[in-house]
Design an enzyme around this catalytic site. Structure first.
Site, short mmCIF file in Angstrom:
data_model
loop_
_atom_site.label_atom_id
_atom_site.label_comp_id
_atom_site.label_asym_id
_atom_site.label_seq_id
_atom_site.Cartn_x
_atom_site.Cartn_y
_atom_site.Cartn_z
N GLU A 149 0.83 -1.21 0.00
CA GLU A 149 0.00 0.00 0.00
C GLU A 149 0.86 1.25 0.00
O GLU A 149 1.15 1.82 1.06
CB GLU A 149 -0.94 0.02 1.23
CG GLU A 149 -2.03 -1.03 1.14
CD GLU A 149 -3.11 -0.84 2.21
OE1 GLU A 149 -2.95 0.01 3.11
OE2 GLU A 149 -4.13 -1.56 2.12
N GLU A 162 -5.98 -7.53 -1.18
CA GLU A 162 -6.37 -7.45 0.24
C GLU A 162 -7.69 -6.74 0.36
O GLU A 162 -7.89 -5.70 -0.26
CB GLU A 162 -5.28 -6.69 1.03
CG GLU A 162 -5.60 -6.52 2.52
CD GLU A 162 -4.56 -5.64 3.23
OE1 GLU A 162 -3.34 -5.88 3.06
OE2 GLU A 162 -4.98 -4.72 3.95
C1 IDC Z 1 -3.37 -4.14 10.23
C2 IDC Z 1 -3.65 -5.34 11.10
C3 IDC Z 1 -3.37 -4.99 12.54
C4 IDC Z 1 -1.94 -4.45 12.63
C5 IDC Z 1 -1.77 -3.26 11.70
C6 IDC Z 1 -0.38 -2.69 11.71
O1 IDC Z 1 -4.98 -5.76 10.92
O2 IDC Z 1 -3.52 -6.12 13.36
O3 IDC Z 1 -1.71 -4.03 13.96
O4 IDC Z 1 -2.06 -3.69 10.39
O5 IDC Z 1 0.51 -3.50 11.06
C7 IDC Z 1 -4.17 -2.33 5.57
C8 IDC Z 1 -2.84 -2.94 5.64
C9 IDC Z 1 -2.80 -3.99 6.73
C10 IDC Z 1 -3.61 -3.57 7.93
C11 IDC Z 1 -5.07 -3.48 7.51
C12 IDC Z 1 -6.02 -3.13 8.66
O6 IDC Z 1 -2.42 -3.49 4.42
O7 IDC Z 1 -1.43 -4.17 7.10
O8 IDC Z 1 -3.49 -4.58 8.91
N1 IDC Z 1 -5.17 -2.52 6.44
O9 IDC Z 1 -5.70 -1.89 9.21
N2 IDC Z 1 -4.59 -1.47 4.67
C13 IDC Z 1 -5.82 -1.07 4.96
C14 IDC Z 1 -6.23 -1.74 6.12
#
Ligand code: IDC
Length: 490
Positions: free
Chosen positions: A316, A408
């Site tokens: 991202e 994702e």
């Molecule tokens: C989130 C995980 C969470 C973690 C956080 C930080 O769900 O447990 O603490 O990352 O690493 C994304 C990202 C993805 C995120 C997810 C939800 O690619 O890494 O995971 N998210 O926030 N993009 C949009 C949402």
């Protein structure tokens, strides 16, 4: 009476953390003609890091054809342990290790080879085993040092075997129909704005993303991956390798090996593996450009012969222009192509892979200025409780022009937590199905957050199927993933 020439060749290569050993032997055949000739050559290659290692083992049958085999060896150090293995059933008693064939590689013709391996752990030292047996016949020889391989990853191993042919049952329970997604679809490629299979027909892959493999490795094991392939009937495993947040940057060789191990696990189950270079913070992919080149150079060299690998080069991007992302992609893609010319590469998009929408832009910036490479797709991510009609409209519009891959998505808010938005999730998945856009859901883990598919404690329990395992999100997504695939072959 027939005497086979005694082969005596063994090479031992040690260079830094990389070690390789080749052992060849052929036994004398006793008088009786009915007695099968036996003999084997074994190449054992390791890559190690602090406390862990990956071993890749190539076995060549130098005797008569065998139907069923057992490889035996002994670890030189008492602290060495086999962990997650592939392409064989592994067991260890004390320092003695045995690997038994699985269904699809049990038959070895004279001169035929198979490759197996495992991820292991070590305590005080990690020496390479020096003697092997195949069905009880010793494979022994003398050591001849050879030129060490270059000190960079990937390890100079024989890649593990390619997917078994469709007629051979995979090592796990075959899905209905008996053939796996990879067996049917083979090497994928981009065709127009679609993802196409080996027959040139558009297909949609549906599957799950891991959580960060630095945190939820305990959710990735034989039982959980069997459940994903057989119970969920998933086509795809996305391997989310964070770069920061205790990820790749802390142990490049170790994470590279873990990713490779999961690629093999997916392959054994006939699933595609999406290798996700999970950049998130910082959002500028250029911050990780050199790491990306190193990592993708390694995984593309090691996995070049496989049909099940798709490369996702930046999860991202955020806070950067499309021009910057495009420049990053045009520097990383050639590294992959040099090793693996035909693999599909997925490129992240502006605004957390929103096609720019979350930054107030839209897909035109990509349509008007696409990445200068072929066989490329573009990433779109959504979280259903946060991203709704305006995002869906842009995806539908863009999908006519750009090959999109939803690498994702969450059924919840963009935080990854909170309640499932059933209506929006359903609208999204309906749209992706209609447009044949492939997707992976965040996450196949048991983290206590709304997006996780497994209830907290599932991975410690080791049970991945049945009524007590799935969260609301997991149940919704599994119901959508496990419906019959539409994979045209003609
Ligand atoms: C989130 C995980 C969470 C973690 C956080 C930080 O769900 O447990 O603490 O990352 O690493 C994304 C990202 C993805 C995120 C997810 C939800 O690619 O890494 O995971 N998210 O926030 N993009 C949009 C949402």
């Amino acid at each position: 009476m027939k005497l086979l020439p005694r082969l005596s060749r063994r090479t031992l290569v040690m260079a830094g953390a990389v070690g390789a050993l080749t052992v060849a032997a052929s036994a004398v055949v006793p008088t009786a003609d009915a007695q099968a000739a036996t003999g084997c050559a074994v190449t054992y290659t390791t890559t190690s890091w602090a406390g862990g290692f990956t071993a890749n083992i190539a076995i060549k049958n130098l005797g008569d054809a065998v139907d069923g085999w057992t490889l035996g060896f002994t670890f030189p150090d008492a602290g060495q342990r086999v962990g997650q293995g592939w392409s064989a059933t592994w067991s260890q008693t004390g320092a003695a290790v045995t690997a038994r064939n699985v269904a699809w590689n049990g038959t070895l013709a004279t001169g035929a080879s198979t490759s197996i391996g495992f991820n292991g752990t070590w305590a005080s030292a990690n020496p390479v085993p020096t003697s092997f047996t195949l069905n009880g016949t010793a494979c022994t020889g003398t050591t001849t040092p050879t030129t060490p391989p270059p000190p960079t990853t990937p390890p100079p191993t024989t890649p593990p075997p390619t997917t078994p042919p469709p007629t051979t049952p995979p090592p796990t329970t075959p899905p209905p129909g008996g053939v796996t997604p990879v067996a049917i679809n083979g090497q994928l490629r981009v065709c127009g704005a679609n993802l196409c299979n080996q027959y040139g027909k558009p297909i949609q892959l549906r599957g799950m993303s891991t959580h960060g493999i630095q945190w939820f490795a305990n959710c990735l094991n034989d039982a959980s991956l069997d459940a994903l392939a057989d119970d969920w009937r998933a086509d795809l495993l996305r391997i989310a390798m964070y770069v920061q947040e205790d990820g790749y940057e802390t142990d490049p060789a170790g994470f590279t090996n873990r990713v490779n191990g999961l690629v093999d696990e997916a392959e054994q189950r006939g699933m595609y593996a999406l290798i996700d270079f999970h950049t998130l913070t910082p959002g500028d992919p250029m911050y990780n450009l050199e790491r990306a080149k190193t990592f993708f150079g390694a995984v593309s060299a090691r996995n070049a012969a496989k049909k099940n690998v798709i490369y996702e080069i930046a999860n991202e991007p955020n806070g950067v222009s499309w021009a910057t992302i495009k420049s990053y992609a045009e520097q990383v893609i050639p590294v992959i192509r040099a090793n693996d010319p035909d693999a599909v590469v997925v490129v992240g998009t502006r605004g957390w892979s929103s096609l720019g929408v979350s930054d107030g832009s839209n897909a035109n910036e990509i349509i008007n200025n696409p990445v200068n490479a072929t066989n490329v797709m573009y990433t779109f991510h959504f979280y259903a409780a946060s991203h709704k009609d305006n995002y869906r409209a842009e995806v539908e519009r863009a999908a006519a022009r750009l090959p999109l891959f939803v690498t994702e998505f969450g059924t919840v808010a963009y935080t990854g937590d909170g309640g499932v938005d059933v209506a929006s999730s359903t609208a999204w998945i309906d749209l992706l199905d209609r447009l044949k856009i492939s997707y992976a859901n965040w996450t196949y883990s048991d983290k206590a957050e709304g997006s996780a598919a497994l209830r907290p404690g599932t991975c410690a329990s080791g049970v991945y199927t049945g009524p007590n395992v799935l969260t609301q999100s997991g149940a919704l997504v599994r119901d959508r993933i496990r419906t019959p695939d539409n994979f045209p072959t003609a």
